[in-house]
Every structure is written in C-alpha cells, then in structure tokens.
Write a protein that holds these residues in place. Structure first.
Motif, short mmCIF file in Angstrom:
data_model
loop_
_atom_site.label_atom_id
_atom_site.label_comp_id
_atom_site.label_asym_id
_atom_site.label_seq_id
_atom_site.Cartn_x
_atom_site.Cartn_y
_atom_site.Cartn_z
N ASN A 6 14.54 3.67 8.88
CA ASN A 6 14.34 4.74 7.90
C ASN A 6 13.03 4.51 7.15
N LEU A 7 11.95 4.84 7.83
CA LEU A 7 10.60 4.51 7.37
C LEU A 7 9.75 5.77 7.30
N GLU A 8 9.09 5.95 6.17
CA GLU A 8 8.15 7.05 5.98
C GLU A 8 6.75 6.46 5.80
N GLU A 51 14.80 -4.30 2.64
CA GLU A 51 16.03 -3.55 2.41
C GLU A 51 17.18 -4.49 2.06
N HIS A 66 13.46 -1.81 10.92
CA HIS A 66 14.02 -0.89 9.93
C HIS A 66 13.63 0.53 10.32
N SER A 100 9.12 4.02 1.87
CA SER A 100 7.83 4.69 2.06
C SER A 100 6.72 3.65 2.03
N LYS A 105 15.64 4.47 2.43
CA LYS A 105 14.36 4.98 2.92
C LYS A 105 13.23 4.23 2.24
N THR A 118 8.52 9.94 -0.63
CA THR A 118 9.88 10.40 -0.90
C THR A 118 10.92 9.30 -0.76
N GLY A 119 10.51 8.08 -0.45
CA GLY A 119 11.45 6.99 -0.25
C GLY A 119 12.00 6.44 -1.56
N GLU A 120 13.14 5.75 -1.44
CA GLU A 120 13.72 5.05 -2.59
C GLU A 120 12.90 3.84 -2.98
#
Length: 249
Positions: A30-32, A101, A28, A4, A2, A78-80
């Motif tokens: 899984n993007l916040e 990533e 990509h 962010s 993830k 909240t992303g890695e």
C-alpha cells in the motif's frame, strides 16, 4: 497502512532509475509515490512516466527551491504516513517500508527513523559513511544529535499540528523541521536498527566549502530558534560525523 513517499526532483534522470527500482522492490504493497518535479529539462519526466510506480502522483512545475517542492508534495500526499526519498537515494532493502508499518502499529508512536549509509556517487556499492543513529535520549538534541532525515517517516497529523518545512532555509530546512517536531510538537519517535536508506555523496549540503559554511550558519539559526543549545551544539553535530567514516556495519 498507506505510506506516501514524496520525491522532490529537478533534472534527476541519471539517478532516478535506481531510486525507482528500490520502490518497485518494496514488500509493502500500500504505497503511494508522490513526485514533485521542478520543471526538469533532462528527460526526468519521460523517465518517470516509463518507469514510475502505477498510480504515481506526478506534477511538474517551477518552484522556489527544494523545501517548497517537498511541501507541495506533502500537501498532495494521501497516505497515513509520509516520508521522503530523493532522486539520489535508494531504500536499502525490500522490507524498509514493511518495517515502518510494523513499528507504527503502536498508536503511541508518531514516527520512525533508522540508520543511513552515504555511498560513493560514482560507485553506490562503496559505503563512505555509516550513520548508526541509535535511540533518542533526553538531552541528545543539545549535544547535536538528530535522526537521519532521509530515514524519517511521520504520521501525517505531525505535519498538520507542527507545520511543513520552512522555505526561508535553503539547506537546513530538514534540521529545522526535525527540531520543531521534537520540541514544539513533542513527536514520539521509534528507532528501527536497520539501514533504511543509502544516499549518494555530493548533495546540496556538502558539494562545496561555501555550501558547508552556509549549512553551518543555517544549522546554528535552527538551534537557537528552537532553544536546544548554541555553538557547542553545532560543534557536537559536526563532530559526531567523524566516527561515521570508520563505523563498522
């Protein structure tokens, strides 16, 4: 993984659509998108609600400046992995975050950066400066080298161990932060040899002569604070920009 993307904005309605489009195009998934709005009065909030990414984390509140807003956004992320994208900037192509990533699959790497293009404010198709960052080398900081901050993506634990941006800076908090990450935190960065971000000219650091003088003073303060050099480092940092105006892509 993830990722962010944090955007700090105030009255950015004129340029936000292009930035949001560049996020929508990312391969990509899984993007916040974390947006910290500084109580805009130009329709920015309505635009974000209409055109923003699904699940966008949006807060609007008065703040004490750009770095305070960025810090607030990072705290909410909240992303890695966390990176920044300002309202005047766009991700250069659809695979920027996919490359981030891929590089961070290496557990020995704490973050990544790439190349940056400055484009004309009234014609984003016209490239003014091409900043080919190159790989980090020992002694580079003393010569004024730095990674292009808008291309920097870091694992969230870098902020946890090294801290957020120093809000006592008005313009050079990003430079101070990067020096702290690379010296105190010993962050290990990988270089992605692609243009990652296009930035419109005319930002806070270069919109007037007085701002450029203030930036140089703040840069020098950061250089001395982190023990990477002195006046020669500041001169090297500024002179290194000149070849970017005629660099070939």
């Amino acid at each position: 993984m993830k990722i962010s993307v944090v955007t700090a904005v105030r009255n950015g309605a004129a340029t936000l659509p292009a930035m949001l489009d560049s996020l929508h195009l990312q391969s990509h998934a899984n993007l916040e998108h974390v947006v910290q709005d500084g109580a805009s009065s130009d329709g920015t909030m309505d635009l974000l609600r209409r055109q923003g990414l699904a699940g966008m984390a949006l807060v609007s509140a008065a703040d004490g400046g750009i770095y305070e807003a960025i810090n607030a956004g990072i705290r909410r992320a909240t992303g890695e992995v966390i990176g920044l994208l300002h309202a005047d900037d766009v991700l250069a192509d659809a695979d920027v975050l996919a490359r981030v990533e891929a590089a961070l699959q290496d557990p020995m790497i704490d973050g990544v950066y790439g190349d940056l293009q400055y484009v004309a404010r009234d014609d984003p198709s016209r490239v003014i400066r091409h900043w080919r960052a190159g790989a980090f080398a020992p002694g580079a900081l003393a010569r004024g080298w730095m990674p292009p901050h808008p291309t920097l993506y870091l694992r969230r634990d870098v902020f946890e161990r090294a801290g957020l941006y120093d809000t006592s800076y008005r313009i050079s908090g990003d430079y101070d932060g990067m020096l702290r990450f690379l010296t105190f935190a010993q962050v290990r960065l990988a270089y992605i040899p692609h243009v990652m971000v296009q930035m419109r000219m005319g930002g806070a650091s270069n919109r007037s002569f007085a701002q450029m003088i203030r930036k140089s003073r703040e840069d020098y303060r950061a250089i001395r604070r982190h023990g990477v050099g002195g006046v020669g480092t500041l001169m090297g940092k500024n002179l290194s920009k000149l070849p970017q105006y005629w660099a070939q892509v």
